[in-house]
Design a protein around this motif. Sequence first.
Motif, PDB file in Angstrom:
ATOM      1  N   LEU A 117       0.828  -1.211   0.000  1.00 14.90           N
ATOM      2  CA  LEU A 117       0.000   0.000   0.000  1.00 14.90           C
ATOM      3  C   LEU A 117       0.860   1.257   0.000  1.00 14.90           C
ATOM      4  CD1 LEU A 117      -2.883  -1.007   2.446  1.00 14.90           C
ATOM      5  CD2 LEU A 117      -3.029  -0.662  -0.023  1.00 14.90           C
ATOM      6  N   LEU A 118       1.920   1.239   0.771  1.00 15.95           N
ATOM      7  CA  LEU A 118       2.838   2.377   0.794  1.00 15.95           C
ATOM      8  C   LEU A 118       3.460   2.597  -0.582  1.00 15.95           C
ATOM      9  CD1 LEU A 118       4.296   4.567   2.440  1.00 15.95           C
ATOM     10  CD2 LEU A 118       6.065   2.866   2.920  1.00 15.95           C
ATOM     11  N   MET A 119       3.884   1.514  -1.237  1.00 12.23           N
ATOM     12  CA  MET A 119       4.471   1.636  -2.571  1.00 12.23           C
ATOM     13  C   MET A 119       3.445   2.138  -3.585  1.00 12.23           C
ATOM     14  SD  MET A 119       7.483   1.034  -2.018  1.00 12.23           S
ATOM     15  CE  MET A 119       8.576   0.456  -3.243  1.00 12.23           C
ATOM     16  N   ILE A 120       2.203   1.699  -3.468  1.00 11.42           N
ATOM     17  CA  ILE A 120       1.149   2.158  -4.374  1.00 11.42           C
ATOM     18  C   ILE A 120       0.922   3.653  -4.188  1.00 11.42           C
ATOM     19  CG2 ILE A 120      -1.342   2.031  -4.817  1.00 11.42           C
ATOM     20  CD1 ILE A 120      -1.092  -1.023  -4.322  1.00 11.42           C
ATOM     21  N   ILE A 121       0.857   4.095  -2.947  1.00  7.38           N
ATOM     22  CA  ILE A 121       0.627   5.518  -2.666  1.00  7.38           C
ATOM     23  C   ILE A 121       1.792   6.358  -3.196  1.00  7.38           C
ATOM     24  CG2 ILE A 121       0.488   7.218  -0.788  1.00  7.38           C
ATOM     25  CD1 ILE A 121      -1.139   5.067   0.763  1.00  7.38           C
ATOM     26  N   ILE A 122       3.020   5.907  -2.948  1.00  6.87           N
ATOM     27  CA  ILE A 122       4.188   6.634  -3.457  1.00  6.87           C
ATOM     28  C   ILE A 122       4.164   6.651  -4.984  1.00  6.87           C
ATOM     29  CG2 ILE A 122       6.721   6.536  -3.677  1.00  6.87           C
ATOM     30  CD1 ILE A 122       6.760   5.535  -0.749  1.00  6.87           C
ATOM     31  N   GLY A 123       3.820   5.515  -5.592  1.00  4.49           N
ATOM     32  CA  GLY A 123       3.735   5.447  -7.055  1.00  4.49           C
ATOM     33  C   GLY A 123       2.697   6.396  -7.612  1.00  4.49           C
ATOM     34  N   LEU A 124       1.542   6.478  -6.957  1.00  3.54           N
ATOM     35  CA  LEU A 124       0.494   7.389  -7.417  1.00  3.54           C
ATOM     36  C   LEU A 124       0.929   8.852  -7.294  1.00  3.54           C
ATOM     37  CD1 LEU A 124      -2.730   5.654  -6.062  1.00  3.54           C
ATOM     38  CD2 LEU A 124      -2.000   5.882  -8.444  1.00  3.54           C
ATOM     39  N   ILE A 125       1.595   9.175  -6.201  1.00  4.14           N
ATOM     40  CA  ILE A 125       2.091  10.543  -6.024  1.00  4.14           C
ATOM     41  C   ILE A 125       3.103  10.881  -7.120  1.00  4.14           C
ATOM     42  CG2 ILE A 125       3.505  12.016  -4.522  1.00  4.14           C
ATOM     43  CD1 ILE A 125       2.097  10.604  -2.130  1.00  4.14           C
ATOM     44  N   LEU A 126       4.014   9.949  -7.396  1.00  3.54           N
ATOM     45  CA  LEU A 126       4.991  10.182  -8.460  1.00  3.54           C
ATOM     46  C   LEU A 126       4.317  10.286  -9.819  1.00  3.54           C
ATOM     47  CD1 LEU A 126       7.907   7.805  -7.361  1.00  3.54           C
ATOM     48  CD2 LEU A 126       7.861  10.304  -7.293  1.00  3.54           C
ATOM     49  N   LEU A 127       3.295   9.485 -10.049  1.00  2.29           N
ATOM     50  CA  LEU A 127       2.564   9.536 -11.318  1.00  2.29           C
ATOM     51  C   LEU A 127       1.877  10.885 -11.494  1.00  2.29           C
ATOM     52  CD1 LEU A 127       1.572   8.049 -13.858  1.00  2.29           C
ATOM     53  CD2 LEU A 127      -0.376   7.268 -12.501  1.00  2.29           C
ATOM     54  N   VAL A 128       1.212  11.371 -10.446  1.00  2.00           N
ATOM     55  CA  VAL A 128       0.551  12.676 -10.524  1.00  2.00           C
ATOM     56  C   VAL A 128       1.585  13.768 -10.778  1.00  2.00           C
ATOM     57  CG1 VAL A 128      -0.711  14.397  -9.157  1.00  2.00           C
ATOM     58  CG2 VAL A 128      -1.461  12.022  -9.149  1.00  2.00           C
ATOM     59  N   PHE A 129       2.694  13.708 -10.075  1.00  2.00           N
ATOM     60  CA  PHE A 129       3.765  14.695 -10.280  1.00  2.00           C
ATOM     61  C   PHE A 129       4.267  14.655 -11.723  1.00  2.00           C
ATOM     62  CE2 PHE A 129       8.325  15.779 -10.226  1.00  2.00           C
ATOM     63  CZ  PHE A 129       8.221  17.092  -9.787  1.00  2.00           C
ATOM     64  N   VAL A 149       4.109  17.679 -14.518  1.00  2.00           N
ATOM     65  CA  VAL A 149       5.329  18.181 -15.166  1.00  2.00           C
ATOM     66  C   VAL A 149       5.236  18.023 -16.683  1.00  2.00           C
ATOM     67  CG1 VAL A 149       7.815  17.750 -15.453  1.00  2.00           C
ATOM     68  CG2 VAL A 149       6.824  17.856 -13.164  1.00  2.00           C
ATOM     69  N   VAL A 150       4.849  16.852 -17.136  1.00  2.00           N
ATOM     70  CA  VAL A 150       4.776  16.600 -18.581  1.00  2.00           C
ATOM     71  C   VAL A 150       3.713  17.480 -19.225  1.00  2.00           C
ATOM     72  CG1 VAL A 150       4.166  14.862 -20.320  1.00  2.00           C
ATOM     73  CG2 VAL A 150       5.745  14.286 -18.482  1.00  2.00           C
ATOM     74  N   SER A 151       2.575  17.627 -18.557  1.00  2.00           N
ATOM     75  CA  SER A 151       1.531  18.468 -19.155  1.00  2.00           C
ATOM     76  C   SER A 151       2.001  19.917 -19.252  1.00  2.00           C
ATOM     77  CB  SER A 151       0.231  18.381 -18.355  1.00  2.00           C
ATOM     78  OG  SER A 151       0.373  18.967 -17.084  1.00  2.00           O
ATOM     79  N   GLY A 152       2.778  20.379 -18.286  1.00  2.00           N
ATOM     80  CA  GLY A 152       3.336  21.731 -18.358  1.00  2.00           C
ATOM     81  C   GLY A 152       4.329  21.868 -19.495  1.00  2.00           C
ATOM     82  N   ILE A 153       5.121  20.833 -19.693  1.00  2.00           N
ATOM     83  CA  ILE A 153       6.107  20.850 -20.772  1.00  2.00           C
ATOM     84  C   ILE A 153       5.417  20.899 -22.132  1.00  2.00           C
ATOM     85  CG2 ILE A 153       7.854  19.409 -21.926  1.00  2.00           C
ATOM     86  CD1 ILE A 153       8.755  18.520 -19.125  1.00  2.00           C
ATOM     87  N   ILE A 154       4.244  20.286 -22.230  1.00  4.55           N
ATOM     88  CA  ILE A 154       3.529  20.235 -23.506  1.00  4.55           C
ATOM     89  C   ILE A 154       2.604  21.433 -23.689  1.00  4.55           C
ATOM     90  CG2 ILE A 154       1.795  18.931 -24.806  1.00  4.55           C
ATOM     91  CD1 ILE A 154       3.056  16.395 -23.634  1.00  4.55           C
ATOM     92  N   THR A 155       1.870  21.810 -22.653  1.00  5.23           N
ATOM     93  CA  THR A 155       0.851  22.852 -22.830  1.00  5.23           C
ATOM     94  C   THR A 155       1.430  24.259 -22.959  1.00  5.23           C
ATOM     95  OG1 THR A 155       0.511  22.990 -20.433  1.00  5.23           O
ATOM     96  CG2 THR A 155      -0.973  21.555 -21.672  1.00  5.23           C
ATOM     97  N   LYS A 156       2.536  24.554 -22.296  1.00  5.34           N
ATOM     98  CA  LYS A 156       3.105  25.911 -22.397  1.00  5.34           C
ATOM     99  C   LYS A 156       3.543  26.245 -23.820  1.00  5.34           C
ATOM    100  CE  LYS A 156       4.338  26.434 -17.568  1.00  5.34           C
ATOM    101  NZ  LYS A 156       5.404  26.454 -16.578  1.00  5.34           N
TER     102      LYS A 156
END
Length: 184
Positions: free
Chosen positions: A92-104, A108-115
């Motif tokens: 569960l801890l790894m899933i939560i960390i993975g989700l946080i990293l995925l959202v981050f 970041v990627v959406s900012g790199i593309i949308t700007k």
Amino acid sequence: MTEKGFMVYHPQSERIGAVGEEFQTDAGAEILRRAQEKQISDWNYAPALKTMSFKTYYPIRIGDIHDRWILGAVVQQNEMYAEIKVVVAQMLLMIIIGLILLVFAIVVVSGIITKPIARINSFLGKIGSLDLRVENQDIVQPLLNRKDEFGLIAKALETMQHSLIEVSTEMIKISNEMARGSGE
């Protein structure tokens, strides 16, 4: 244990040679009867341990010996699940960390593309409204040095703006000449 429920081995030495207390009832006798035929396993309350436990009994045949033996194992529920709880908590801890990293990463990627897209869109809007001022190049200037598709699009837009400026300058010259020619 023997077919009658006498303990041959037990971690608590005082139980060796005695009938296990769980086999002294009719339900316990039924367990012994069924265990002589096939393996049985079940979750139930173990009075000796005073907790829920997993119990399994397996019939053992030794040569031509008439007496049947039964191998019994009892494991407390909390002991059996202790490692599982730790593994589940780690997962569960790894899933939560993975989700946080995925959202981050998505942010970041959406900012790199949308700007860059927003800059290109703004520049196209200016050109579309025939605002061909050179100052508008500041909008796409940060994209011109990029080596990706955004850089290629920005260079093409800059070339298009220069071409439109040349065409409009030429049209103004022709218009002025025609105006002078008609005024003579």
